[in-house]
Scaffold this motif. Structure first.
Motif, PDB file in Angstrom:
ATOM      1  N   VAL A 138      -0.161  -5.763 -10.291  1.00 28.84           N
ATOM      2  CA  VAL A 138       0.819  -5.872  -9.138  1.00 28.84           C
ATOM      3  C   VAL A 138       1.804  -5.078  -8.633  1.00 28.84           C
ATOM      4  O   VAL A 138       1.998  -4.618  -7.656  1.00 28.84           O
ATOM      5  CB  VAL A 138       1.035  -7.552  -9.054  1.00 28.84           C
ATOM      6  CG1 VAL A 138       2.077  -7.702  -7.978  1.00 28.84           C
ATOM      7  CG2 VAL A 138       0.150  -8.399  -9.176  1.00 28.84           C
ATOM      8  N   ALA A 139       2.254  -4.672 -10.022  1.00 25.48           N
ATOM      9  CA  ALA A 139       3.757  -3.995  -9.822  1.00 25.48           C
ATOM     10  C   ALA A 139       3.281  -2.402  -9.333  1.00 25.48           C
ATOM     11  O   ALA A 139       3.926  -1.632  -8.642  1.00 25.48           O
ATOM     12  CB  ALA A 139       4.436  -3.548 -11.074  1.00 25.48           C
ATOM     13  N   ASN A 140       2.011  -2.120  -9.398  1.00 25.05           N
ATOM     14  CA  ASN A 140       1.474  -0.748  -9.012  1.00 25.05           C
ATOM     15  C   ASN A 140       0.915  -0.875  -7.747  1.00 25.05           C
ATOM     16  O   ASN A 140      -0.010   0.097  -7.518  1.00 25.05           O
ATOM     17  CB  ASN A 140       0.591  -0.206 -10.194  1.00 25.05           C
ATOM     18  CG  ASN A 140       0.518   1.154 -10.039  1.00 25.05           C
ATOM     19  OD1 ASN A 140       1.201   2.118  -9.414  1.00 25.05           O
ATOM     20  ND2 ASN A 140      -0.932   1.914 -10.207  1.00 25.05           N
ATOM     21  N   GLY A 141       1.120  -1.842  -6.781  1.00 28.66           N
ATOM     22  CA  GLY A 141       0.558  -1.864  -5.480  1.00 28.66           C
ATOM     23  C   GLY A 141      -0.937  -2.254  -5.750  1.00 28.66           C
ATOM     24  O   GLY A 141      -1.694  -1.957  -4.501  1.00 28.66           O
ATOM     25  N   GLY A 142      -1.503  -3.057  -6.309  1.00 32.27           N
ATOM     26  CA  GLY A 142      -2.920  -3.437  -6.675  1.00 32.27           C
ATOM     27  C   GLY A 142      -3.747  -2.330  -7.137  1.00 32.27           C
ATOM     28  O   GLY A 142      -4.871  -2.336  -6.876  1.00 32.27           O
ATOM     29  N   LYS A 143      -3.116  -1.442  -7.484  1.00 31.11           N
ATOM     30  CA  LYS A 143      -4.267  -0.205  -8.189  1.00 31.11           C
ATOM     31  C   LYS A 143      -3.954  -0.401  -9.570  1.00 31.11           C
ATOM     32  O   LYS A 143      -2.985  -0.624 -10.266  1.00 31.11           O
ATOM     33  CB  LYS A 143      -3.663   1.113  -7.679  1.00 31.11           C
ATOM     34  CG  LYS A 143      -4.034   1.362  -6.289  1.00 31.11           C
ATOM     35  CD  LYS A 143      -3.435   2.429  -5.821  1.00 31.11           C
ATOM     36  CE  LYS A 143      -1.953   2.521  -5.034  1.00 31.11           C
ATOM     37  NZ  LYS A 143      -1.150   3.358  -4.690  1.00 31.11           N
ATOM     38  N   PRO A 144      -5.216  -0.041 -10.213  1.00 27.53           N
ATOM     39  CA  PRO A 144      -4.899   0.192 -11.793  1.00 27.53           C
ATOM     40  C   PRO A 144      -3.771   1.030 -12.245  1.00 27.53           C
ATOM     41  O   PRO A 144      -3.703   2.108 -11.564  1.00 27.53           O
ATOM     42  CB  PRO A 144      -6.296   0.710 -12.305  1.00 27.53           C
ATOM     43  CG  PRO A 144      -7.224   0.213 -11.189  1.00 27.53           C
ATOM     44  CD  PRO A 144      -6.300   0.515 -10.025  1.00 27.53           C
ATOM     45  N   MET A 145      -3.217   0.913 -13.259  1.00 24.25           N
ATOM     46  CA  MET A 145      -1.982   1.882 -13.745  1.00 24.25           C
ATOM     47  C   MET A 145      -2.718   3.118 -14.011  1.00 24.25           C
ATOM     48  O   MET A 145      -3.868   3.408 -14.711  1.00 24.25           O
ATOM     49  CB  MET A 145      -1.367   1.515 -15.104  1.00 24.25           C
ATOM     50  CG  MET A 145      -0.813   0.073 -14.885  1.00 24.25           C
ATOM     51  SD  MET A 145       0.710   0.183 -13.357  1.00 24.25           S
ATOM     52  CE  MET A 145       1.655   1.097 -14.237  1.00 24.25           C
ATOM     53  N   GLY A 146      -2.019   4.156 -13.619  1.00 29.20           N
ATOM     54  CA  GLY A 146      -2.520   5.617 -13.775  1.00 29.20           C
ATOM     55  C   GLY A 146      -3.640   6.031 -12.865  1.00 29.20           C
ATOM     56  O   GLY A 146      -4.327   7.288 -13.049  1.00 29.20           O
ATOM     57  N   SER A 147      -4.257   5.312 -12.054  1.00 30.92           N
ATOM     58  CA  SER A 147      -5.358   5.653 -11.219  1.00 30.92           C
ATOM     59  C   SER A 147      -4.982   6.944 -10.393  1.00 30.92           C
ATOM     60  O   SER A 147      -5.884   7.745 -10.186  1.00 30.92           O
ATOM     61  CB  SER A 147      -5.420   4.414 -10.392  1.00 30.92           C
ATOM     62  OG  SER A 147      -4.684   4.212  -9.506  1.00 30.92           O
ATOM     63  N   ASP A 148      -3.736   7.098  -9.778  1.00 31.65           N
ATOM     64  CA  ASP A 148      -3.619   8.154  -8.986  1.00 31.65           C
ATOM     65  C   ASP A 148      -2.476   9.100  -9.752  1.00 31.65           C
ATOM     66  O   ASP A 148      -1.898   9.701  -9.000  1.00 31.65           O
ATOM     67  CB  ASP A 148      -3.149   7.785  -7.452  1.00 31.65           C
ATOM     68  CG  ASP A 148      -1.931   6.913  -7.361  1.00 31.65           C
ATOM     69  OD1 ASP A 148      -1.650   6.443  -6.137  1.00 31.65           O
ATOM     70  OD2 ASP A 148      -1.406   6.621  -8.471  1.00 31.65           O
ATOM     71  N   LYS A 149      -1.890   8.597 -10.511  1.00 31.40           N
ATOM     72  CA  LYS A 149      -0.655   9.299 -11.218  1.00 31.40           C
ATOM     73  C   LYS A 149       0.352   9.528 -10.565  1.00 31.40           C
ATOM     74  O   LYS A 149       1.254  10.635 -10.640  1.00 31.40           O
ATOM     75  CB  LYS A 149      -1.476  10.704 -11.924  1.00 31.40           C
ATOM     76  CG  LYS A 149      -2.427  10.192 -12.995  1.00 31.40           C
ATOM     77  CD  LYS A 149      -2.750  11.553 -13.853  1.00 31.40           C
ATOM     78  CE  LYS A 149      -3.801  11.359 -14.959  1.00 31.40           C
ATOM     79  NZ  LYS A 149      -5.045  11.397 -14.725  1.00 31.40           N
ATOM     80  N   GLY A 150       0.534   8.742  -9.444  1.00 33.06           N
ATOM     81  CA  GLY A 150       1.723   8.845  -8.524  1.00 33.06           C
ATOM     82  C   GLY A 150       1.509  10.061  -7.442  1.00 33.06           C
ATOM     83  O   GLY A 150       2.418  10.296  -6.881  1.00 33.06           O
ATOM     84  N   ALA A 151       0.383  10.369  -7.227  1.00 31.10           N
ATOM     85  CA  ALA A 151      -0.016  11.646  -6.686  1.00 31.10           C
ATOM     86  C   ALA A 151       0.122  11.352  -5.251  1.00 31.10           C
ATOM     87  O   ALA A 151      -0.328  10.317  -4.969  1.00 31.10           O
ATOM     88  CB  ALA A 151      -1.283  12.279  -6.856  1.00 31.10           C
ATOM     89  N   GLU A 152       0.944  11.879  -4.478  1.00 30.65           N
ATOM     90  CA  GLU A 152       1.155  11.683  -3.237  1.00 30.65           C
ATOM     91  C   GLU A 152       0.473  12.499  -2.106  1.00 30.65           C
ATOM     92  O   GLU A 152       0.445  13.764  -2.588  1.00 30.65           O
ATOM     93  CB  GLU A 152       2.753  11.637  -2.746  1.00 30.65           C
ATOM     94  CG  GLU A 152       2.915  11.194  -1.134  1.00 30.65           C
ATOM     95  CD  GLU A 152       4.493  10.987  -1.024  1.00 30.65           C
ATOM     96  OE1 GLU A 152       4.846   9.993  -0.756  1.00 30.65           O
ATOM     97  OE2 GLU A 152       5.112  12.035  -1.360  1.00 30.65           O
ATOM     98  N   ILE A 153      -0.547  12.418  -1.238  1.00 32.27           N
ATOM     99  CA  ILE A 153      -1.068  13.251  -0.492  1.00 32.27           C
ATOM    100  C   ILE A 153      -0.317  13.677   0.706  1.00 32.27           C
ATOM    101  O   ILE A 153       0.249  12.763   1.380  1.00 32.27           O
ATOM    102  CB  ILE A 153      -2.639  12.586   0.040  1.00 32.27           C
ATOM    103  CG1 ILE A 153      -3.417  12.308  -0.931  1.00 32.27           C
ATOM    104  CG2 ILE A 153      -3.209  13.616   1.189  1.00 32.27           C
ATOM    105  CD1 ILE A 153      -4.573  11.539  -0.656  1.00 32.27           C
ATOM    106  N   CYS A 154      -0.153  14.856   0.946  1.00 33.18           N
ATOM    107  CA  CYS A 154       0.759  15.302   1.935  1.00 33.18           C
ATOM    108  C   CYS A 154       0.272  16.720   2.590  1.00 33.18           C
ATOM    109  O   CYS A 154       0.175  17.737   1.854  1.00 33.18           O
ATOM    110  CB  CYS A 154       2.054  15.609   1.578  1.00 33.18           C
ATOM    111  SG  CYS A 154       3.487  15.919   2.869  1.00 33.18           S
ATOM    112  N   LYS A 155      -0.351  16.610   3.798  1.00 36.94           N
ATOM    113  CA  LYS A 155      -0.850  17.655   4.372  1.00 36.94           C
ATOM    114  C   LYS A 155      -0.504  17.573   5.909  1.00 36.94           C
ATOM    115  O   LYS A 155       0.098  16.707   6.461  1.00 36.94           O
ATOM    116  CB  LYS A 155      -2.411  17.684   4.433  1.00 36.94           C
ATOM    117  CG  LYS A 155      -3.044  17.863   2.979  1.00 36.94           C
ATOM    118  CD  LYS A 155      -4.413  17.933   3.244  1.00 36.94           C
ATOM    119  CE  LYS A 155      -5.265  17.918   1.806  1.00 36.94           C
ATOM    120  NZ  LYS A 155      -6.752  17.731   1.922  1.00 36.94           N
ATOM    121  N   ILE A 156      -0.270  18.755   6.459  1.00 35.35           N
ATOM    122  CA  ILE A 156       0.108  18.892   7.825  1.00 35.35           C
ATOM    123  C   ILE A 156      -0.766  19.650   8.507  1.00 35.35           C
ATOM    124  O   ILE A 156      -1.674  20.488   8.084  1.00 35.35           O
ATOM    125  CB  ILE A 156       1.334  19.775   8.015  1.00 35.35           C
ATOM    126  CG1 ILE A 156       1.543  21.158   7.115  1.00 35.35           C
ATOM    127  CG2 ILE A 156       2.662  18.880   7.612  1.00 35.35           C
ATOM    128  CD1 ILE A 156       1.393  22.349   7.920  1.00 35.35           C
TER     129      ILE A 156
END
Length: 95
Positions: A15-33
Motif C-alpha cells: 500500500v505504501a508503494n502505491g499498490g505496486k510490489p516493492m522494487g518493481s520499478d526501482k523508483g524509475a520515473e519515465i520522462c520523455k519530451i
C-alpha cells in the motif's frame, strides 16, 4: 502468528508503494519530451544566454529529466531545452 505478521507487513509495504510490489520499478520515473517548435535549440545550461550545443527538429522525442529550472527542462548533463517548446509524451510520469 508469524505468518500473519509477515503478511501484514507485506500488505503495508504494498500500500505504501502505491499498490505496486516493492522494487518493481526501482523508483524509475519515465520522462520523455516531444519537440513542438520547428527547430529547438539545445543549450548547455538553463537559460537563453547559454551556448547552443545542438538542435532538435519538430516531433523529435527525447529522454529527459524531471528537473526544470528557469523554464528549461534538463535532458542530460549540459543539455537543456526551453519548456515552452516541448510537451511531455503520454507515457511520461514526470511533471
Amino acid at each position: 502468528m508469524i505468518v500473519i505478521g509477515v503478511l501484514g507487513v507485506a500488505g503495508v509495504m504494498y500500500v505504501a508503494n502505491g499498490g505496486k510490489p516493492m522494487g518493481s520499478d526501482k523508483g524509475a520515473e519515465i520522462c520523455k519530451i516531444t519537440v513542438t517548435a520547428d527547430i529547438l535549440n539545445v543549450r548547455s545550461g538553463p537559460g537563453d544566454m547559454q551556448p547552443i550545443v545542438s538542435t532538435m527538429p519538430r516531433d523529435a522525442v527525447a529522454d529527459a529529466q524531471a528537473r526544470v529550472e528557469n523554464g528549461y527542462r534538463m535532458l542530460s548533463d549540459r543539455r537543456w531545452v526551453s519548456q515552452q517548446f516541448v510537451a511531455l509524451t503520454s507515457d511520461s510520469t514526470c511533471k
